[in-house]
Design a protein around this motif. Structure first.
Motif, PDB file in Angstrom:
ATOM      1  N   SER A  75      -0.321   4.482   4.821  1.00 17.40           N
ATOM      2  CA  SER A  75      -0.779   4.472   6.214  1.00 17.40           C
ATOM      3  C   SER A  75      -2.052   3.645   6.335  1.00 17.40           C
ATOM      4  CB  SER A  75      -1.061   5.905   6.690  1.00 17.40           C
ATOM      5  OG  SER A  75       0.100   6.691   6.599  1.00 17.40           O
ATOM      6  N   VAL A  76      -2.387   3.300   7.573  1.00 15.50           N
ATOM      7  CA  VAL A  76      -3.607   2.529   7.818  1.00 15.50           C
ATOM      8  C   VAL A  76      -4.830   3.432   7.626  1.00 15.50           C
ATOM      9  CG1 VAL A  76      -3.807   2.997  10.313  1.00 15.50           C
ATOM     10  CG2 VAL A  76      -4.561   0.783   9.396  1.00 15.50           C
ATOM     11  N   GLY A 128      -3.963  -0.669   2.187  1.00 13.55           N
ATOM     12  CA  GLY A 128      -4.322  -1.186   0.864  1.00 13.55           C
ATOM     13  C   GLY A 128      -5.312  -2.335   1.007  1.00 13.55           C
ATOM     14  N   ASN A 129      -4.924  -3.507   0.491  1.00 15.28           N
ATOM     15  CA  ASN A 129      -5.808  -4.676   0.539  1.00 15.28           C
ATOM     16  C   ASN A 129      -5.664  -5.510   1.805  1.00 15.28           C
ATOM     17  OD1 ASN A 129      -6.920  -4.300  -2.101  1.00 15.28           O
ATOM     18  ND2 ASN A 129      -4.982  -5.033  -2.962  1.00 15.28           N
ATOM     19  N   PHE A 130      -4.785  -5.102   2.709  1.00 15.37           N
ATOM     20  CA  PHE A 130      -4.435  -5.969   3.841  1.00 15.37           C
ATOM     21  C   PHE A 130      -4.746  -5.321   5.181  1.00 15.37           C
ATOM     22  CE2 PHE A 130      -1.576  -6.889   0.278  1.00 15.37           C
ATOM     23  CZ  PHE A 130      -1.901  -8.224   0.062  1.00 15.37           C
ATOM     24  N   GLY A 131      -5.086  -6.157   6.160  1.00 14.21           N
ATOM     25  CA  GLY A 131      -5.368  -5.657   7.509  1.00 14.21           C
ATOM     26  C   GLY A 131      -6.722  -6.119   7.988  1.00 14.21           C
ATOM     27  N   LYS A 174      -5.971  -9.862   7.468  1.00 17.73           N
ATOM     28  CA  LYS A 174      -5.737 -10.315   6.101  1.00 17.73           C
ATOM     29  C   LYS A 174      -4.335  -9.886   5.709  1.00 17.73           C
ATOM     30  CE  LYS A 174      -7.528 -10.091   1.389  1.00 17.73           C
ATOM     31  NZ  LYS A 174      -8.332  -9.298   0.451  1.00 17.73           N
ATOM     32  N   THR A 175      -3.535 -10.838   5.243  1.00 22.53           N
ATOM     33  CA  THR A 175      -2.152 -10.526   4.908  1.00 22.53           C
ATOM     34  C   THR A 175      -1.653 -11.517   3.865  1.00 22.53           C
ATOM     35  OG1 THR A 175       0.018 -10.049   5.851  1.00 22.53           O
ATOM     36  CG2 THR A 175      -1.176 -11.920   6.814  1.00 22.53           C
ATOM     37  N   ILE A 176      -0.346 -11.564   3.654  1.00 28.21           N
ATOM     38  CA  ILE A 176       0.263 -12.586   2.807  1.00 28.21           C
ATOM     39  C   ILE A 176       0.840 -13.649   3.732  1.00 28.21           C
ATOM     40  CG2 ILE A 176       2.104 -13.079   1.143  1.00 28.21           C
ATOM     41  CD1 ILE A 176       1.810 -10.153   0.168  1.00 28.21           C
ATOM     42  N   LEU A 177       0.485 -14.909   3.469  1.00 31.33           N
ATOM     43  CA  LEU A 177       1.022 -15.985   4.290  1.00 31.33           C
ATOM     44  C   LEU A 177       1.278 -17.233   3.467  1.00 31.33           C
ATOM     45  CD1 LEU A 177      -1.702 -17.935   6.140  1.00 31.33           C
ATOM     46  CD2 LEU A 177      -2.346 -15.785   5.067  1.00 31.33           C
ATOM     47  N   MET A 178       2.145 -18.074   3.976  1.00 29.55           N
ATOM     48  CA  MET A 178       2.463 -19.330   3.303  1.00 29.55           C
ATOM     49  C   MET A 178       1.359 -20.336   3.629  1.00 29.55           C
ATOM     50  SD  MET A 178       6.605 -19.676   3.718  1.00 29.55           S
ATOM     51  CE  MET A 178       6.493 -20.410   5.322  1.00 29.55           C
ATOM     52  N   GLN A 179       0.756 -20.898   2.573  1.00 28.14           N
ATOM     53  CA  GLN A 179      -0.366 -21.807   2.780  1.00 28.14           C
ATOM     54  C   GLN A 179      -0.439 -22.823   1.653  1.00 28.14           C
ATOM     55  OE1 GLN A 179      -4.177 -19.544   2.247  1.00 28.14           O
ATOM     56  NE2 GLN A 179      -2.833 -17.829   1.813  1.00 28.14           N
ATOM     57  N   HIS A 205       1.311  -4.850   2.223  1.00 27.49           N
ATOM     58  CA  HIS A 205       0.966  -3.723   1.350  1.00 27.49           C
ATOM     59  C   HIS A 205       2.216  -3.126   0.702  1.00 27.49           C
ATOM     60  CE1 HIS A 205      -0.995  -0.274  -0.310  1.00 27.49           C
ATOM     61  NE2 HIS A 205      -0.527   0.583   0.584  1.00 27.49           N
ATOM     62  N   LEU A 206       3.290  -2.990   1.471  1.00 25.13           N
ATOM     63  CA  LEU A 206       4.539  -2.451   0.910  1.00 25.13           C
ATOM     64  C   LEU A 206       5.077  -3.364  -0.189  1.00 25.13           C
ATOM     65  CD1 LEU A 206       6.379  -1.202   4.144  1.00 25.13           C
ATOM     66  CD2 LEU A 206       5.106   0.172   2.473  1.00 25.13           C
ATOM     67  N   PHE A 207       4.889  -4.664  -0.011  1.00 27.71           N
ATOM     68  CA  PHE A 207       5.333  -5.621  -1.032  1.00 27.71           C
ATOM     69  C   PHE A 207       4.451  -5.542  -2.271  1.00 27.71           C
ATOM     70  CE2 PHE A 207       4.761  -9.869  -2.938  1.00 27.71           C
ATOM     71  CZ  PHE A 207       6.044 -10.053  -3.446  1.00 27.71           C
ATOM     72  N   GLU A 208       3.130  -5.642  -2.076  1.00 34.94           N
ATOM     73  CA  GLU A 208       2.218  -5.669  -3.223  1.00 34.94           C
ATOM     74  C   GLU A 208       2.287  -4.383  -4.038  1.00 34.94           C
ATOM     75  OE1 GLU A 208      -2.151  -7.407  -3.551  1.00 34.94           O
ATOM     76  OE2 GLU A 208      -2.240  -5.309  -2.923  1.00 34.94           O
ATOM     77  N   SER A 209       2.460  -3.247  -3.338  1.00 37.09           N
ATOM     78  CA  SER A 209       2.494  -1.953  -4.027  1.00 37.09           C
ATOM     79  C   SER A 209       3.861  -1.652  -4.658  1.00 37.09           C
ATOM     80  CB  SER A 209       2.162  -0.835  -3.033  1.00 37.09           C
ATOM     81  OG  SER A 209       3.166  -0.753  -2.034  1.00 37.09           O
ATOM     82  N   GLY A 210       4.862  -2.470  -4.320  1.00 38.25           N
ATOM     83  CA  GLY A 210       6.210  -2.229  -4.832  1.00 38.25           C
ATOM     84  C   GLY A 210       6.958  -1.143  -4.075  1.00 38.25           C
ATOM     85  N   ARG A 211       6.386  -0.665  -2.964  1.00 40.28           N
ATOM     86  CA  ARG A 211       7.040   0.411  -2.199  1.00 40.28           C
ATOM     87  C   ARG A 211       8.337  -0.063  -1.544  1.00 40.28           C
ATOM     88  NH1 ARG A 211       9.736   3.597  -0.549  1.00 40.28           N
ATOM     89  NH2 ARG A 211       9.424   5.284   0.944  1.00 40.28           N
ATOM     90  N   ALA A 212       8.419  -1.344  -1.199  1.00 38.42           N
ATOM     91  CA  ALA A 212       9.632  -1.878  -0.573  1.00 38.42           C
ATOM     92  C   ALA A 212      10.186  -3.030  -1.402  1.00 38.42           C
ATOM     93  CB  ALA A 212       9.333  -2.354   0.845  1.00 38.42           C
ATOM     94  N   GLU A 213      11.509  -3.185  -1.341  1.00 43.76           N
ATOM     95  CA  GLU A 213      12.178  -4.348  -1.929  1.00 43.76           C
ATOM     96  C   GLU A 213      12.237  -5.444  -0.869  1.00 43.76           C
ATOM     97  OE1 GLU A 213      16.068  -3.900  -3.879  1.00 43.76           O
ATOM     98  OE2 GLU A 213      15.793  -1.736  -3.689  1.00 43.76           O
TER      99      GLU A 213
END
Length: 393
Positions: A4-5, A12-15, A286-291, A318-326
């Motif tokens: 959760s936020v 986590g590390n994003f937001g 702050k997130t994951i982006l193509m750059q 966060h779900l990606f980095e933590s491995g919570r989601a595929e």
């Protein structure tokens, strides 16, 4: 609650809220008031009444028998395509316009890619008698012309974004510029779980009605209130956030996100953010982006106007980095095949965005006794031209 936020607006590390000084009062006003307003009895009564009588909720949970037979698992479709306006987007626009009204705003702006959020925003502005300006990339306006005309019929002004790739990212840039210049009377209805805090959390809360209903409906048909897997497409990711919301902390439920791989992950024409991206700041969070190596945003590509965004919402990062989601990268071709397959097996033509989620079945196996829910986020009326151009049906 590790998925959760937190009170600073981070997953986590994003937001967070990375915003120009000119936008600070707008965003701070929202942050200070949104939780109190949406927790109030008055707000909830009006929100729930409109979801029921105007949007058409609850949306059905449909057992897709022929699709289930083909993939040898139990597949349910959460029918967000049956919402008024044709997609899940209206859940959020109803919530945000009620919030804007309580904050004393009289004008609304929005950005849109596939046009579904633009239509949903124009719809609620017509409902509430509020002025509406929608920014849309010039390329998206051409490939989603029916939605442009819908917005105009509903009374919205549709303004083209003509810079950059002339798609969703650029429309968002234009909407933010407009907001900076009109801070006091205007509310910006962001259409996904992106942007500065509190937007990702606020949009996820409005969309969480999807997973609230899913729990009750699964209890009724399966005698249990959680599935084994939930699949949803992710551009910014509001439909996925809503479908995942009430299962985030229950790690027995596997979360699966389908991103747009375009012409292929390494083709240079893709929007597979988690594979190609890295940490950075986009549109206020702050997130994951193509750059590029020097931090310039890479132009995304997808056959679907709603998924060609160069980043993802911070919750999904966060779900990606933590491995919570595929996360799966689905190509244009795979998505189009899956969209036509659903049409022929179940008599439901899905939005091309949604077809990316359906294509996961061609990329991953599920057990015979597992329950899999696909969030059928939108209907394919707006995409008939895309299906016709592809033509392989």
């Amino acid at each position: 609650m590790k998925f959760s936020v937190n009170d600073k607006g981070y997953y986590g590390n994003f937001g967070g809220a990375y915003i120009p000084e000119m936008l600070y009062p707008n965003v701070e006003e929202l942050r200070e008031n949104y939780l109190e307003i949406i927790a109030s009895t008055d707000f909830n009564n009006e929100f729930e009444h409109l979801l029921k009588t105007y949007v058409g909720r609850p949306t059905p949970l449909y057992y897709a028998e022929r699709l289930s037979q083909k993939y040898k698992t139990k597949i349910y479709l959460k029918r967000e395509d049956l919402c008024h306006t044709g997609a899940h987007k209206v859940n959020n626009t109803i919530g945000q316009i009620l919030l804007a009204r309580r904050l004393g705003k009289s004008k609304i702006i929005a950005e849109t890619g596939a046009g579904q959020h633009g239509v949903a925003t124009a719809t609620v502005c017509a409902l509430m008698g509020m002025e509406c300006v929608v920014y849309m990339g010039e390329i998206d306006m051409a490939r989603q012309k029916p939605n442009v005309e819908r917005m105009k019929i509903l009374g919205a002004k549709v303004r083209p974004a003509t810079s950059g790739s002339k798609t969703l990212k650029d429309a968002t840039n234009e909407a933010m510029r407009h907001w900076i210049n009109n801070p006091t009377d205007t509310h910006y209805i962001i259409g996904s779980v992106v942007g500065p805090h509190p937007y990702p959390d606020m949009v996820a809360r409005f969309q969480s009605v999807i997973s609230t209903e899913m729990k009750d409906q699964l209890q009724e048909v399966e005698g249990r209130n959680s599935p084994d897997h939930i699949i949803a497409c992710v551009g910014g990711g509001s439909n996925a956030a809503g479908a995942f919301y009430h299962f985030l902390q229950d790690e027995s439920v596997n979360l699966i996100a389908a991103e747009a791989a375009g012409l292929g992950i390494s083709s240079g024409k893709s929007a597979a953010t988690t594979t190609l991206g890295k940490s950075g700041v986009l549109h206020g969070s702050k997130t994951i982006l193509m750059q590029t190596e020097d931090g310039q945003v890479v132009e995304p590509y997808s056959i679907s106007a709603g998924l060609d965004y160069p980043g993802i919402g911070p919750i999904h990062a966060h779900l990606f980095e933590s491995g919570r989601a595929e996360f799966f990268g689905i190509t244009d071709e795979e998505a189009m095949i899956a969209g036509v397959e659903l049409s022929k097996l179940e008599g439901i033509i899905p939005a091309v965005e949604t077809a990316h989620a359906l294509a996961v079945f061609g990329n991953r196996q599920f057990s015979e006794n597992e329950v899999v829910v696909v969030n059928l986020s939108g209907r394919g009326d707006k995409d008939l031209e895309t299906y016709i151009k592809w033509g392989n049906y």
